[in-house]
Design a protein around this motif. Structure first.
Motif, short mmCIF file in Angstrom:
data_model
loop_
_atom_site.label_atom_id
_atom_site.label_comp_id
_atom_site.label_asym_id
_atom_site.label_seq_id
_atom_site.Cartn_x
_atom_site.Cartn_y
_atom_site.Cartn_z
N HIS A 230 -21.86 -3.45 -11.53
CA HIS A 230 -21.19 -2.70 -10.46
C HIS A 230 -19.74 -2.43 -10.85
O HIS A 230 -19.04 -3.31 -11.36
N GLN A 231 -19.27 -1.22 -10.61
CA GLN A 231 -17.92 -0.83 -11.01
C GLN A 231 -16.86 -1.14 -9.96
O GLN A 231 -15.68 -0.90 -10.19
N GLY A 232 -17.26 -1.67 -8.83
CA GLY A 232 -16.30 -2.00 -7.79
C GLY A 232 -16.29 -0.97 -6.70
O GLY A 232 -16.53 0.22 -6.94
N LYS A 233 -16.01 -1.41 -5.50
CA LYS A 233 -16.08 -0.52 -4.33
C LYS A 233 -14.85 0.36 -4.22
O LYS A 233 -14.91 1.46 -3.66
N TYR A 234 -13.71 -0.11 -4.75
CA TYR A 234 -12.45 0.61 -4.55
C TYR A 234 -11.89 1.11 -5.88
O TYR A 234 -11.96 0.42 -6.90
N ALA A 235 -11.32 2.30 -5.84
CA ALA A 235 -10.72 2.88 -7.04
C ALA A 235 -9.49 2.08 -7.43
O ALA A 235 -8.66 1.75 -6.58
N MET A 236 -9.37 1.77 -8.72
CA MET A 236 -8.23 0.99 -9.20
C MET A 236 -6.90 1.69 -8.93
O MET A 236 -5.89 1.06 -8.66
N ARG A 237 -6.92 3.01 -9.00
CA ARG A 237 -5.69 3.76 -8.71
C ARG A 237 -5.22 3.51 -7.29
O ARG A 237 -4.02 3.37 -7.03
N GLU A 238 -6.17 3.43 -6.36
CA GLU A 238 -5.81 3.18 -4.97
C GLU A 238 -5.31 1.74 -4.76
O GLU A 238 -4.45 1.49 -3.92
N ILE A 239 -5.83 0.80 -5.53
CA ILE A 239 -5.34 -0.58 -5.46
C ILE A 239 -3.88 -0.62 -5.92
O ILE A 239 -3.01 -1.22 -5.26
N VAL A 240 -3.60 0.05 -7.04
CA VAL A 240 -2.22 0.09 -7.55
C VAL A 240 -1.31 0.80 -6.55
O VAL A 240 -0.19 0.33 -6.26
N ASN A 241 -1.77 1.91 -5.98
CA ASN A 241 -0.97 2.62 -4.99
C ASN A 241 -0.65 1.74 -3.78
O ASN A 241 0.45 1.81 -3.22
N ALA A 242 -1.61 0.92 -3.36
CA ALA A 242 -1.38 0.04 -2.21
C ALA A 242 -0.33 -1.01 -2.53
O ALA A 242 0.52 -1.34 -1.69
N ILE A 243 -0.36 -1.56 -3.75
CA ILE A 243 0.66 -2.54 -4.16
C ILE A 243 2.03 -1.88 -4.18
O ILE A 243 3.03 -2.45 -3.69
N LEU A 244 2.11 -0.67 -4.72
CA LEU A 244 3.39 0.04 -4.79
C LEU A 244 3.88 0.41 -3.39
O LEU A 244 5.09 0.38 -3.11
N TYR A 245 2.96 0.78 -2.51
CA TYR A 245 3.33 1.11 -1.12
C TYR A 245 3.95 -0.10 -0.44
O TYR A 245 5.00 -0.01 0.20
N GLN A 246 3.30 -1.26 -0.58
CA GLN A 246 3.82 -2.46 0.07
C GLN A 246 5.16 -2.86 -0.53
O GLN A 246 6.08 -3.26 0.19
N ASN A 247 5.29 -2.73 -1.84
CA ASN A 247 6.55 -3.06 -2.49
C ASN A 247 7.68 -2.20 -1.95
O ASN A 247 8.79 -2.67 -1.70
N ARG A 248 7.39 -0.91 -1.78
CA ARG A 248 8.44 0.04 -1.37
C ARG A 248 8.79 -0.11 0.11
O ARG A 248 9.96 -0.03 0.50
N THR A 249 7.78 -0.31 0.95
CA THR A 249 8.02 -0.33 2.40
C THR A 249 8.29 -1.72 2.94
O THR A 249 8.88 -1.86 4.01
N GLY A 250 7.82 -2.76 2.22
CA GLY A 250 8.03 -4.12 2.68
C GLY A 250 7.07 -4.59 3.74
O GLY A 250 7.27 -5.64 4.35
N CYS A 251 6.00 -3.84 4.00
CA CYS A 251 5.10 -4.20 5.10
C CYS A 251 4.29 -5.45 4.78
O CYS A 251 4.13 -5.84 3.63
N GLN A 252 3.76 -6.09 5.84
CA GLN A 252 2.86 -7.22 5.67
C GLN A 252 1.50 -6.73 5.18
O GLN A 252 1.16 -5.56 5.33
N TRP A 253 0.73 -7.65 4.63
CA TRP A 253 -0.59 -7.29 4.10
C TRP A 253 -1.42 -6.55 5.16
O TRP A 253 -2.02 -5.52 4.88
#
Length: 276
Positions: free
Chosen positions: A36-59
């Motif tokens: 199985h290749q995984g349910k979520y696109a790796m690009r979207e995982i990276v984008n989520a990490i960068l979004y949280q880093n930039r905005t400071g939001c909680q998980w």
């Protein structure tokens, strides 16, 4: 890329081309038993990490059109523990230095520390009080090159002496590369750092402040680390330390610089929170 409307922190197609080889290599080393290749696109995982880093939001406050917090956490912690965040960061640093007509690794670094307040809930065993700056929390320690790019980072209790920070950073620099021959530090760093530098083949120069200077006066070459600290403040997750583990705080710095370097390599900008 999903069909969702992009966030300013998202990687562009050009930036993803810089990041994708590292993530693809990581995936190749972690094949699923079932294929199985995984349910979520790796690009979207990276984008989520960068979004949280930039905005400071909680998980739990990650937008609903991104992968769920549990999935993003899983990869953030796994990439932190396996050093994938470091691999990605270093690859972009080498590329950016070469783009600026420099060798991949530097010969000179600048060291400095910054004491950061911590959030409620951060374990007291990993924090302290900076007696000089009167800041309770953690001490973020950076070694940067003349372009302001991070070569080594350490996160310690704010009560840690600059000697401890300097020794940790020099060890990190020596582990990263054998090209660094000189390190510039301020007067907070003492003889022990100089001696440790000799042990790892790095000449440590303590830059003395001109006693005639009044207020803040940038010092030649040493000012670049202050600029890097300022850039990191655009990433709200770094304005205060929210991480339970110092290793996560360190990873946050690497991800912030990955965002910075990917934009510099592609000539893109992102609006600052000061922008009207």
């Amino acid at each position: 890329m999903s069909m969702r409307k992009p966030y300013p922190s998202d990687l562009t197609d050009e930036q993803w081309e810089l990041v994708e080889p590292v993530i693809t290599a990581w995936k190749a080393w972690h094949p699923s038993v079932s294929g199985h290749q995984g349910k979520y696109a790796m690009r979207e995982i990276v984008n989520a990490i960068l979004y949280q880093n930039r905005t400071g939001c909680q998980w739990e406050f990650l937008p609903h059109d991104m992968p769920p917090p549990g999935a993003v956490k899983y990869y953030f912690y796994l990439w932190r523990d396996e050093g994938t965040d470091q691999d990605l960061h270093d690859l972009l640093r080498w590329q950016l230095r070469e783009k600026r007509k420099r060798l991949a690794d530097p010969s000179l670094v600048v060291l400095d520390t910054q004491s950061i307040h911590v959030a409620v809930g951060v374990p007291a065993t990993t924090t302290g009080r900076d007696a000089a700056k009167k800041v309770p929390g953690r001490k973020r320690c950076l070694a940067v090159d003349v372009l302001g790019l991070v070569v080594a980072v350490a996160v310690l209790p704010a009560s840690a002496h600059d000697n401890t920070a300097g020794i940790a950073l020099l060890g990190g620099v020596a582990a990263q590369t054998d090209t660094v021959r000189k390190a510039l530090v301020d007067q907070g760093f003492k003889k022990k750092v100089v001696e440790h530098g000799e042990n790892v083949g790095i000449d440590v120069e303590i830059v003395e402040r001109n006693p005639d200077d009044k207020g803040f006066v940038p010092q030649a070459k040493r000012w670049i680390v202050e600029q890097t600290n300022g850039i990191l403040m655009f990433y709200r997750r770094l304005v205060r330390d929210y991480e339970h583990r110092p290793a996560s705080s360190r990873s946050r710095v690497l991800w912030a610089m990955t965002s910075v370097m990917s934009r510099r390599l592609t000539g893109r900008t992102i609006a600052s929170w000061r922008t009207a």
